[in-house]
Design a protein around this motif. Structure first.
Motif, PDB file in Angstrom:
ATOM      1  N   PHE A 129      65.701  36.882  45.866  1.00  0.00           N
ATOM      2  CA  PHE A 129      66.667  36.165  46.684  1.00  0.00           C
ATOM      3  C   PHE A 129      66.214  34.745  46.993  1.00  0.00           C
ATOM      4  CE2 PHE A 129      67.130  40.686  47.680  1.00  0.00           C
ATOM      5  CZ  PHE A 129      68.409  40.852  47.221  1.00  0.00           C
ATOM      6  N   GLY A 130      65.019  34.377  46.545  1.00  0.00           N
ATOM      7  CA  GLY A 130      64.503  33.036  46.780  1.00  0.00           C
ATOM      8  C   GLY A 130      64.654  32.159  45.556  1.00  0.00           C
ATOM      9  N   SER A 131      64.115  30.964  45.673  1.00  0.00           N
ATOM     10  CA  SER A 131      64.302  30.007  44.591  1.00  0.00           C
ATOM     11  C   SER A 131      63.254  30.145  43.487  1.00  0.00           C
ATOM     12  CB  SER A 131      64.258  28.595  45.151  1.00  0.00           C
ATOM     13  OG  SER A 131      63.003  28.346  45.750  1.00  0.00           O
ATOM     14  N   ARG A 132      62.045  30.597  43.798  1.00  0.00           N
ATOM     15  CA  ARG A 132      60.985  30.649  42.783  1.00  0.00           C
ATOM     16  C   ARG A 132      60.147  31.917  42.948  1.00  0.00           C
ATOM     17  NH1 ARG A 132      61.185  26.296  39.911  1.00  0.00           N
ATOM     18  NH2 ARG A 132      61.647  24.301  40.805  1.00  0.00           N
ATOM     19  N   ARG A 146      60.940  36.251  35.486  1.00  0.00           N
ATOM     20  CA  ARG A 146      61.977  35.283  35.853  1.00  0.00           C
ATOM     21  C   ARG A 146      61.811  33.938  35.172  1.00  0.00           C
ATOM     22  NH1 ARG A 146      63.416  34.762  42.051  1.00  0.00           N
ATOM     23  NH2 ARG A 146      64.549  33.031  41.156  1.00  0.00           N
ATOM     24  N   THR A 147      60.610  33.518  34.846  1.00  0.00           N
ATOM     25  CA  THR A 147      60.379  32.258  34.158  1.00  0.00           C
ATOM     26  C   THR A 147      59.116  32.374  33.323  1.00  0.00           C
ATOM     27  OG1 THR A 147      60.068  29.875  34.420  1.00  0.00           O
ATOM     28  CG2 THR A 147      59.109  31.271  36.114  1.00  0.00           C
ATOM     29  N   ASN A 148      58.994  31.546  32.303  1.00  0.00           N
ATOM     30  CA  ASN A 148      57.794  31.615  31.474  1.00  0.00           C
ATOM     31  C   ASN A 148      56.771  30.547  31.841  1.00  0.00           C
ATOM     32  OD1 ASN A 148      59.416  29.540  30.456  1.00  0.00           O
ATOM     33  ND2 ASN A 148      58.475  29.689  28.449  1.00  0.00           N
ATOM     34  N   GLU A 149      57.156  29.528  32.599  1.00  0.00           N
ATOM     35  CA  GLU A 149      56.241  28.437  32.943  1.00  0.00           C
ATOM     36  C   GLU A 149      55.796  28.556  34.398  1.00  0.00           C
ATOM     37  OE1 GLU A 149      58.368  24.891  32.020  1.00  0.00           O
ATOM     38  OE2 GLU A 149      58.320  25.276  29.873  1.00  0.00           O
ATOM     39  N   ASP A 155      69.496  36.761  36.721  1.00  0.00           N
ATOM     40  CA  ASP A 155      70.948  36.868  36.700  1.00  0.00           C
ATOM     41  C   ASP A 155      71.451  36.819  38.133  1.00  0.00           C
ATOM     42  OD1 ASP A 155      73.570  37.305  36.072  1.00  0.00           O
ATOM     43  OD2 ASP A 155      73.321  39.448  35.663  1.00  0.00           O
ATOM     44  N   VAL A 156      72.094  35.739  38.488  1.00  0.00           N
ATOM     45  CA  VAL A 156      72.591  35.570  39.863  1.00  0.00           C
ATOM     46  C   VAL A 156      74.124  35.628  39.898  1.00  0.00           C
ATOM     47  CG1 VAL A 156      70.600  34.295  40.699  1.00  0.00           C
ATOM     48  CG2 VAL A 156      72.472  33.066  39.613  1.00  0.00           C
ATOM     49  N   SER A 157      74.720  36.303  38.920  1.00  0.00           N
ATOM     50  CA  SER A 157      76.178  36.398  38.880  1.00  0.00           C
ATOM     51  C   SER A 157      76.723  37.185  40.064  1.00  0.00           C
ATOM     52  CB  SER A 157      76.625  37.032  37.563  1.00  0.00           C
ATOM     53  OG  SER A 157      76.091  38.331  37.455  1.00  0.00           O
ATOM     54  N   TYR A 158      75.902  38.007  40.692  1.00  0.00           N
ATOM     55  CA  TYR A 158      76.356  38.777  41.838  1.00  0.00           C
ATOM     56  C   TYR A 158      76.664  37.876  43.033  1.00  0.00           C
ATOM     57  CZ  TYR A 158      71.642  38.048  43.603  1.00  0.00           C
ATOM     58  OH  TYR A 158      70.480  37.481  44.047  1.00  0.00           O
ATOM     59  N   ARG A 159      76.184  36.679  43.056  1.00  0.00           N
ATOM     60  CA  ARG A 159      76.398  35.788  44.208  1.00  0.00           C
ATOM     61  C   ARG A 159      77.849  35.344  44.311  1.00  0.00           C
ATOM     62  NH1 ARG A 159      70.983  31.985  44.170  1.00  0.00           N
ATOM     63  NH2 ARG A 159      69.546  33.679  44.579  1.00  0.00           N
ATOM     64  N   ASP A 160      78.607  35.396  43.221  1.00  0.00           N
ATOM     65  CA  ASP A 160      80.004  34.958  43.235  1.00  0.00           C
ATOM     66  C   ASP A 160      80.980  36.093  43.510  1.00  0.00           C
ATOM     67  OD1 ASP A 160      79.169  32.383  42.662  1.00  0.00           O
ATOM     68  OD2 ASP A 160      79.262  32.725  40.484  1.00  0.00           O
ATOM     69  N   ARG A 161      80.471  37.299  43.696  1.00  0.00           N
ATOM     70  CA  ARG A 161      81.362  38.435  43.947  1.00  0.00           C
ATOM     71  C   ARG A 161      81.935  38.346  45.348  1.00  0.00           C
ATOM     72  NH1 ARG A 161      77.629  43.310  42.138  1.00  0.00           N
ATOM     73  NH2 ARG A 161      76.655  42.566  43.994  1.00  0.00           N
ATOM     74  N   GLY A 162      83.071  38.956  45.518  1.00  0.00           N
ATOM     75  CA  GLY A 162      83.707  39.012  46.838  1.00  0.00           C
ATOM     76  C   GLY A 162      83.045  40.056  47.727  1.00  0.00           C
ATOM     77  N   PHE A 163      83.359  40.016  48.994  1.00  0.00           N
ATOM     78  CA  PHE A 163      82.805  40.958  49.958  1.00  0.00           C
ATOM     79  C   PHE A 163      83.830  42.037  50.282  1.00  0.00           C
ATOM     80  CE2 PHE A 163      80.473  37.026  50.900  1.00  0.00           C
ATOM     81  CZ  PHE A 163      79.194  37.504  50.725  1.00  0.00           C
ATOM     82  N   GLY A 164      83.326  43.221  50.560  1.00  0.00           N
ATOM     83  CA  GLY A 164      84.191  44.305  51.042  1.00  0.00           C
ATOM     84  C   GLY A 164      85.165  44.800  50.014  1.00  0.00           C
TER      85      GLY A 164
END
Length: 154
Positions: free
Chosen positions: A107-110, A19-22, A144-153
């Motif tokens: 699902f978390g920040s780090r 997820r990150t290199n640092e 990739d957090v593009s799934y967070r903008d998807r609609g429900f149902g």
């Protein structure tokens, strides 16, 4: 599209397998081992994991000076990296091997590393533990957090 006809897309960084290199590492090490390895009171390190060439750079958190360069690989049981370091009490170069459980925390920040151990890589049956550590990813998150903008149902 922009006025000049070019597409204005923001370039996402290439996803990193961690997820990150640092990473910021907090060591727990005895004073004797710190002195022997020349780590005088430096209990926080920064690590830079390069995914393209498999190298890790160990840096001092205060000065950003490179302490060592080693190699890393992702295992089913976590992450392992090793790097050479010169001991201050002799001219010998010791290889330090590190292993930690990697929690990607999708699902978390780090992401985090837990239950980390540093051992001297010597030819004895039992390798001495030099330090324990935990770490937290502090670089740019490439998940990739593009799934967070998807609609429900439906």
């Amino acid at each position: 599209m922009d006025a000049d006809g070019s597409s204005a897309t923001t370039s996402r960084p290439e996803p990193h397998s961690m997820r990150t290199n640092e990473w910021q590492v907090e060591l727990s090490m005895s004073r004797k081992e710190r002195h022997r390895l020349g780590i005088h009171n430096k209990t926080i390190w920064f690590l830079d994991f390069s995914e393209t060439d498999g190298h890790v750079r160990v840096m001092n958190s205060n000065t950003s000076a490179t302490l060592a360069i080693g190699t890393w690989k992702l295992l089913p049981s976590g992450i392992m990296w090793k790097f050479p370091i010169q001991q201050t009490d002799s001219s010998a170069i010791t290889t330090i091997q590190c292993h930690a459980d990697l929690i990607l925390n999708p699902f978390g920040s780090r992401p985090r590393m837990v239950r980390g151990t540093m051992v001297k890589n010597c030819r004895k049956w039992f390798r001495p533990v030099v330090a324990t550590f935990s770490a937290e990813g502090v670089g740019q998150d490439t998940a990739d957090v593009s799934y967070r903008d998807r609609g429900f149902g439906l």
